[in-house]
Design an enzyme around this catalytic site. Structure first.
Site, PDB file in Angstrom:
ATOM      1  N   ARG A   1     -24.776 -13.874 -21.340  1.00 46.57           N
ATOM      2  CA  ARG A   1     -25.389 -12.798 -22.125  1.00 46.57           C
ATOM      3  C   ARG A   1     -24.347 -11.782 -22.635  1.00 46.57           C
ATOM      4  NH1 ARG A   1     -27.561  -9.396 -24.699  1.00 46.57           N
ATOM      5  NH2 ARG A   1     -29.492  -8.243 -24.341  1.00 46.57           N
TER       6      ARG A   1
ATOM      7  N   ARG B   1     -32.075 -12.258 -16.027  1.00 44.72           N
ATOM      8  CA  ARG B   1     -30.930 -11.424 -15.659  1.00 44.72           C
ATOM      9  C   ARG B   1     -30.593 -11.378 -14.184  1.00 44.72           C
ATOM     10  NH1 ARG B   1     -33.290  -6.428 -18.544  1.00 44.72           N
ATOM     11  NH2 ARG B   1     -35.034  -7.491 -17.588  1.00 44.72           N
TER      12      ARG B   1
HETATM   13  C1  LIG Z   1     -44.274  -8.924 -22.513  1.00 42.60           C
HETATM   14  C2  LIG Z   1     -43.322 -10.079 -22.646  1.00 42.60           C
HETATM   15  C3  LIG Z   1     -42.082 -10.077 -23.367  1.00 42.60           C
HETATM   16  N1  LIG Z   1     -41.541 -11.332 -23.233  1.00 42.60           N
HETATM   17  C4  LIG Z   1     -42.337 -12.120 -22.454  1.00 42.60           C
HETATM   18  C5  LIG Z   1     -43.489 -11.361 -22.106  1.00 42.60           C
HETATM   19  C6  LIG Z   1     -44.672 -11.875 -21.336  1.00 42.60           C
HETATM   20  C7  LIG Z   1     -44.422 -11.891 -19.869  1.00 42.60           C
HETATM   21  C8  LIG Z   1     -44.337 -10.559 -19.239  1.00 42.60           C
HETATM   22  O1  LIG Z   1     -45.341  -9.818 -19.240  1.00 42.60           O
HETATM   23  O2  LIG Z   1     -43.277 -10.265 -18.693  1.00 42.60           O
HETATM   24  C9  LIG Z   1     -42.152 -13.523 -22.089  1.00 42.60           C
HETATM   25  C10 LIG Z   1     -40.787 -14.016 -21.823  1.00 42.60           C
HETATM   26  N2  LIG Z   1     -39.577 -13.395 -22.003  1.00 42.60           N
HETATM   27  C11 LIG Z   1     -38.573 -14.227 -21.635  1.00 42.60           C
HETATM   28  C12 LIG Z   1     -39.146 -15.467 -21.265  1.00 42.60           C
HETATM   29  C13 LIG Z   1     -38.270 -16.682 -21.000  1.00 42.60           C
HETATM   30  C14 LIG Z   1     -38.709 -17.694 -20.096  1.00 42.60           C
HETATM   31  C15 LIG Z   1     -38.734 -17.294 -18.633  1.00 42.60           C
HETATM   32  O3  LIG Z   1     -37.683 -17.407 -17.969  1.00 42.60           O
HETATM   33  O4  LIG Z   1     -39.829 -16.950 -18.147  1.00 42.60           O
HETATM   34  C16 LIG Z   1     -40.527 -15.324 -21.340  1.00 42.60           C
HETATM   35  C17 LIG Z   1     -41.621 -16.306 -20.967  1.00 42.60           C
HETATM   36  C18 LIG Z   1     -37.122 -13.943 -21.667  1.00 42.60           C
HETATM   37  C19 LIG Z   1     -36.662 -12.547 -21.660  1.00 42.60           C
HETATM   38  N3  LIG Z   1     -37.211 -11.496 -22.331  1.00 42.60           N
HETATM   39  C20 LIG Z   1     -36.440 -10.376 -22.143  1.00 42.60           C
HETATM   40  C21 LIG Z   1     -35.338 -10.710 -21.304  1.00 42.60           C
HETATM   41  C22 LIG Z   1     -34.194  -9.780 -20.920  1.00 42.60           C
HETATM   42  C23 LIG Z   1     -33.484  -9.353 -22.136  1.00 42.60           C
HETATM   43  C24 LIG Z   1     -31.998  -9.231 -22.015  1.00 42.60           C
HETATM   44  O5  LIG Z   1     -31.315 -10.154 -21.538  1.00 42.60           O
HETATM   45  O6  LIG Z   1     -31.522  -8.222 -22.501  1.00 42.60           O
HETATM   46  C25 LIG Z   1     -35.482 -12.073 -21.010  1.00 42.60           C
HETATM   47  C26 LIG Z   1     -34.531 -12.913 -20.201  1.00 42.60           C
HETATM   48  C27 LIG Z   1     -36.689  -9.039 -22.748  1.00 42.60           C
HETATM   49  C28 LIG Z   1     -38.089  -8.606 -22.908  1.00 42.60           C
HETATM   50  N4  LIG Z   1     -39.037  -9.252 -23.630  1.00 42.60           N
HETATM   51  C29 LIG Z   1     -40.227  -8.556 -23.523  1.00 42.60           C
HETATM   52  C30 LIG Z   1     -40.010  -7.412 -22.733  1.00 42.60           C
HETATM   53  C31 LIG Z   1     -41.051  -6.383 -22.353  1.00 42.60           C
HETATM   54  C32 LIG Z   1     -38.668  -7.423 -22.377  1.00 42.60           C
HETATM   55  C33 LIG Z   1     -37.937  -6.312 -21.676  1.00 42.60           C
HETATM   56  C34 LIG Z   1     -38.232  -6.303 -20.246  1.00 42.60           C
HETATM   57  C35 LIG Z   1     -37.116  -6.961 -19.537  1.00 42.60           C
HETATM   58  O7  LIG Z   1     -35.982  -6.635 -19.902  1.00 42.60           O
HETATM   59  O8  LIG Z   1     -37.394  -7.746 -18.629  1.00 42.60           O
HETATM   60  C36 LIG Z   1     -41.489  -8.967 -24.146  1.00 42.60           C
END
Ligand SMILES: Cc1c2[nH]c(c1CCC(=O)O)Cc1[nH]c(c(CCC(=O)O)c1C)Cc1[nH]c(c(CCC(=O)O)c1C)Cc1[nH]c(c(C)c1CCC(=O)O)C2
Length: 354
Positions: free
Chosen positions: A43, A34
């Site tokens: 998005r 983001r």
């Molecule tokens: C715990 C975890 C998740 N997802 C992930 C983890 C492990 C890494 C970490 O500890 O951060 C891993 C993840 N999530 C995402 C990626 C994509 C690849 C990258 O660019 O790294 C990867 C590798 C995209 C994402 N995953 C998420 C987004 C944002 C969602 C959106 O666009 O609404 C993205 C781009 C959402 C997500 N997904 C998750 C959470 C807690 C959240 C919300 C927090 C946030 O908003 O940053 C679960």
């Protein structure tokens, strides 16, 4: 398997294997996300999981940071929660909140999980990986990834993110056998999921154990380390059986500095280090171990002035030393970071003489 364009930048793969690169490799956790205006504009028209499930969109987002920056790796756009989703759980991504699983795991609904056919239902991740390998044109290697069993179980039991994970930890203490059965089940799925990603074209794999920070050495040793080792061992065996290349693997057990030396004995080539640990302490703890380290700039350091960001980055590299080192943040990049700061960070890394 389809013939992919030849890899031009193998810095990360070299360093993972313990070889010396021409420059320090760098990539950023959550690099496709983001903080990029081009991500936000795409998005607006799609839900998060729609973007994950559509290979063209997932590929487009994966390439966004690669087009902008001189990164040394791409990571496939997806999420760790696609596994619980493929097991039949509802997972919603709520803006400003994060992931929500409205019907968390209970003793009553465990039997409703559908492990049969789960890899088939995750095939879209493989399709996104294959497409991205072609579109990358060999520029940089492509990471596949998964959540570790404990982190997935945590979200499944809590029904979303949690600071303490007290519900999921309650399960560990009160129902250890049930937890072991679930961890075992998730491990089997994760192994096949990772092998499928390599088959589709992933060149390096990262296991995210983001919720390791709420455990201690005893719990992590009992409930996590054996499964994480099993994942590494079984992925290797299955890759060999399928005549696939042995890809390096990164373990990022966030907050698990209470067992860094133990992590180094699991067979992973690289250990991801979170931002709370002093690089010098990391090197001391890992003395004599045959592993590469990855990390660990505080993601908030990207809010500092450019001069200070450069200073922090250089200091981190000085403290880790340039041997067996992949530069990254110590957790994912925040959405309100100025994208220009990322240029300075990467350039600073690449300017270091090794
Ligand atoms: C715990 C975890 C998740 N997802 C992930 C983890 C492990 C890494 C970490 O500890 O951060 C891993 C993840 N999530 C995402 C990626 C994509 C690849 C990258 O660019 O790294 C990867 C590798 C995209 C994402 N995953 C998420 C987004 C944002 C969602 C959106 O666009 O609404 C993205 C781009 C959402 C997500 N997904 C998750 C959470 C807690 C959240 C919300 C927090 C946030 O908003 O940053 C679960």
């Amino acid at each position: 398997m389809s013939q992919f364009p030849q890899l031009k930048n193998d810095r990360i793969l070299k360093v993972a294997r313990g070889e010396v690169p021409d420059k320090l490799p760098v990539w950023i956790m959550r690099q496709a996300g983001r903080y990029l205006p081009e991500f936000m504009s795409l998005r607006q028209n799609h839900s998060f999981f729609e973007m994950c499930q559509n290979p063209e969109l997932a590929c487009e987002v994966t390439l966004m940071p690669i087009k902008r920056y001189n990164l040394d790796a791409a990571i496939i756009f997806s999420d760790i929660l696609v596994i619980p989703q493929a097991l039949g759980m509802v997972v919603e991504m709520k803006p400003g909140v994060g992931p929500v699983l409205p019907e968390p795991l209970t003793f009553e609904n465990i039997s409703k999980l559908e492990p049969k056919g789960v890899i088939e239902r995750l095939k879209y991740v493989g399709e996104a990986i294959t497409l991205t390998r072609h579109k990358l044109e060999g520029k940089v290697p492509l990471f596949g990834f998964t959540g570790a069993p404990w982190t997935l179980l945590g979200y499944m039991v809590e029904g979303g993110g949690s600071r303490t994970l007290s519900k999921a930890k309650k399960w560990l203490y009160a129902y250890p056998e049930v937890c072991h059965r679930l961890m075992y089940l998730l491990t089997r799925i994760i192994v096949d999921y990772l092998v499928m990603q390599v088959e589709a074209g992933a060149q390096i794999l990262q296991v995210f154990d983001s919720s390791a920070e709420v455990l201690n050495k005893e719990l992590y040793t009992k409930f996590c380390l054996p499964y994480i080792k099993d994942i590494r061992d079984c992925v290797l065996v299955k890759l060999e059986q399928k005549n696939l290349e042995k890809v390096p693997m990164v373990l990022f057990a966030k907050g698990a500095h209470y067992c860094l030396p133990e992590q180094a004995d699991l067979g992973y080539e690289v250990l991801g280090i979170d931002w709370t640990v002093d690089p010098k302490v990391v090197r001391e703890l890992l003395k004599g171990k045959n592993v590469t380290v990855q990390g660990n700039l505080d993601p908030c350091a990207l809010y500092a002035s450019e001069d200070n960001l450069i200073k922090f980055t250089k200091k981190m590299i000085d403290d880790f030393g340039t041997q067996r080192y992949i530069v990254n943040l110590g957790h994912g990049i925040y959405p309100d970071v100025c994208p220009d700061k990322v240029y300075s960070f990467i350039e600073t890394v690449h300017n270091v003489k090794i």
